[in-house]
Scaffold this motif. Structure first.
Motif, PDB file in Angstrom:
ATOM      1  N   MET A  90     -31.584  22.500   3.487  1.00 31.93           N
ATOM      2  CA  MET A  90     -31.740  21.182   4.125  1.00 31.93           C
ATOM      3  C   MET A  90     -32.641  21.278   5.354  1.00 31.93           C
ATOM      4  SD  MET A  90     -30.360  18.810   2.407  1.00 31.93           S
ATOM      5  CE  MET A  90     -30.358  17.490   3.609  1.00 31.93           C
ATOM      6  N   CYS A  93     -36.225  21.338   4.259  1.00 32.57           N
ATOM      7  CA  CYS A  93     -36.595  20.273   3.320  1.00 32.57           C
ATOM      8  C   CYS A  93     -37.801  19.461   3.794  1.00 32.57           C
ATOM      9  CB  CYS A  93     -35.400  19.360   3.060  1.00 32.57           C
ATOM     10  SG  CYS A  93     -35.678  18.161   1.748  1.00 32.57           S
ATOM     11  N   GLN A  97     -40.932  19.943   1.354  1.00 31.33           N
ATOM     12  CA  GLN A  97     -40.861  18.919   0.300  1.00 31.33           C
ATOM     13  C   GLN A  97     -42.184  18.722  -0.432  1.00 31.33           C
ATOM     14  OE1 GLN A  97     -38.133  17.484  -0.997  1.00 31.33           O
ATOM     15  NE2 GLN A  97     -39.504  16.605  -2.540  1.00 31.33           N
ATOM     16  N   GLN A 100     -42.277  20.812  -3.440  1.00 32.59           N
ATOM     17  CA  GLN A 100     -41.433  20.290  -4.518  1.00 32.59           C
ATOM     18  C   GLN A 100     -42.157  19.163  -5.246  1.00 32.59           C
ATOM     19  OE1 GLN A 100     -38.095  21.323  -5.463  1.00 32.59           O
ATOM     20  NE2 GLN A 100     -38.675  20.116  -7.248  1.00 32.59           N
ATOM     21  N   TRP A 145     -37.521  28.618  -1.894  1.00 26.91           N
ATOM     22  CA  TRP A 145     -37.020  27.275  -1.615  1.00 26.91           C
ATOM     23  C   TRP A 145     -37.259  26.386  -2.820  1.00 26.91           C
ATOM     24  CZ3 TRP A 145     -38.666  22.229  -1.482  1.00 26.91           C
ATOM     25  CH2 TRP A 145     -37.796  21.318  -0.865  1.00 26.91           C
ATOM     26  N   ARG A 147     -34.813  23.309  -5.423  1.00 24.62           N
ATOM     27  CA  ARG A 147     -33.626  22.474  -5.593  1.00 24.62           C
ATOM     28  C   ARG A 147     -32.682  23.193  -6.549  1.00 24.62           C
ATOM     29  NH1 ARG A 147     -33.772  17.837  -2.544  1.00 24.62           N
ATOM     30  NH2 ARG A 147     -35.901  17.356  -2.000  1.00 24.62           N
ATOM     31  N   ARG A 152     -30.014  19.320  -5.104  1.00 20.71           N
ATOM     32  CA  ARG A 152     -29.963  19.465  -3.638  1.00 20.71           C
ATOM     33  C   ARG A 152     -30.883  20.601  -3.202  1.00 20.71           C
ATOM     34  NH1 ARG A 152     -24.259  18.588  -4.716  1.00 20.71           N
ATOM     35  NH2 ARG A 152     -24.015  20.825  -4.700  1.00 20.71           N
ATOM     36  N   PRO A 153     -31.510  20.471  -2.017  1.00 19.05           N
ATOM     37  CA  PRO A 153     -32.377  21.533  -1.500  1.00 19.05           C
ATOM     38  C   PRO A 153     -31.574  22.818  -1.291  1.00 19.05           C
ATOM     39  CG  PRO A 153     -32.616  19.536  -0.194  1.00 19.05           C
ATOM     40  CD  PRO A 153     -31.456  19.324  -1.109  1.00 19.05           C
TER      41      PRO A 153
END
Length: 164
Positions: A90, A93, A97, A100, A145, A147, A152-153
């Motif tokens: 988190m 994140c 992100q 991701q 890193w 999910r 969830r991260p």
């Protein structure tokens, strides 16, 4: 020796030597075929025994692993590690992100070139896929890193998380 045995022996002696040689060769071929059949059967039995030993060893190892993982201290440590990975995931994140998003886009587009440049830390068995660039651990000094299987991260260090 009976009269029949003497007559049979006389016939063998009177047979052409080439005929006797052919008979001997035929017997030798039959003997070799029997030897090969015995060796093939022995090899098959050895392979069955090897498979059984390997299967038994894996079963015993799984029993030991299950016993160790069922220990309350190990379960507590597991819970602490999972909580730390989620918290760290988190925290990273906002900064990670975009990686991701890029990964998700490459999957949607079937962009094999983009996907091959991503970290090989694909721990799908644990529901984790690292979405950072290959070499990120040394170049960016970032942990893995991505999910988890619930979306969830999550962040983790090392080659692969333990299979708890």
């Amino acid at each position: 020796m009976t009269a029949g045995d003497q007559e049979a022996a006389q016939q063998v002696v009177s047979v052409d030597p080439r005929q006797r040689m052919g008979d001997c060769q035929g017997m030798a071929v039959n003997a070799r075929m029997k030897v090969h059949a015995v060796l093939a059967e022995e090899q098959r039995v050895q392979e069955v025994v090897r498979r059984h030993v390997r299967t038994r060893a894996f079963a015993e190892a799984e029993d030991v692993i299950s016993f160790v993982l069922s220990d309350p201290g190990v379960q507590e440590a597991r819970a602490q590690v999972e909580a730390a990975e989620a918290e760290f995931g988190m925290e990273l994140c906002a900064r990670l992100q975009p990686f991701q998003d890029r990964y998700d886009q490459a999957v949607r587009d079937g962009d094999a070139a983009r996907l091959t440049g991503i970290c090989p830390g694909k721990h799908g068995r644990w529901g984790r896929i690292c979405v950072l660039d290959d070499g990120h651990e040394t170049l960016m000094e970032e942990p893995h890193w991505g999910r988890n299987s619930e979306g969830r991260p999550i962040a983790w260090v090392g080659r692969a998380p333990h299979d708890w």
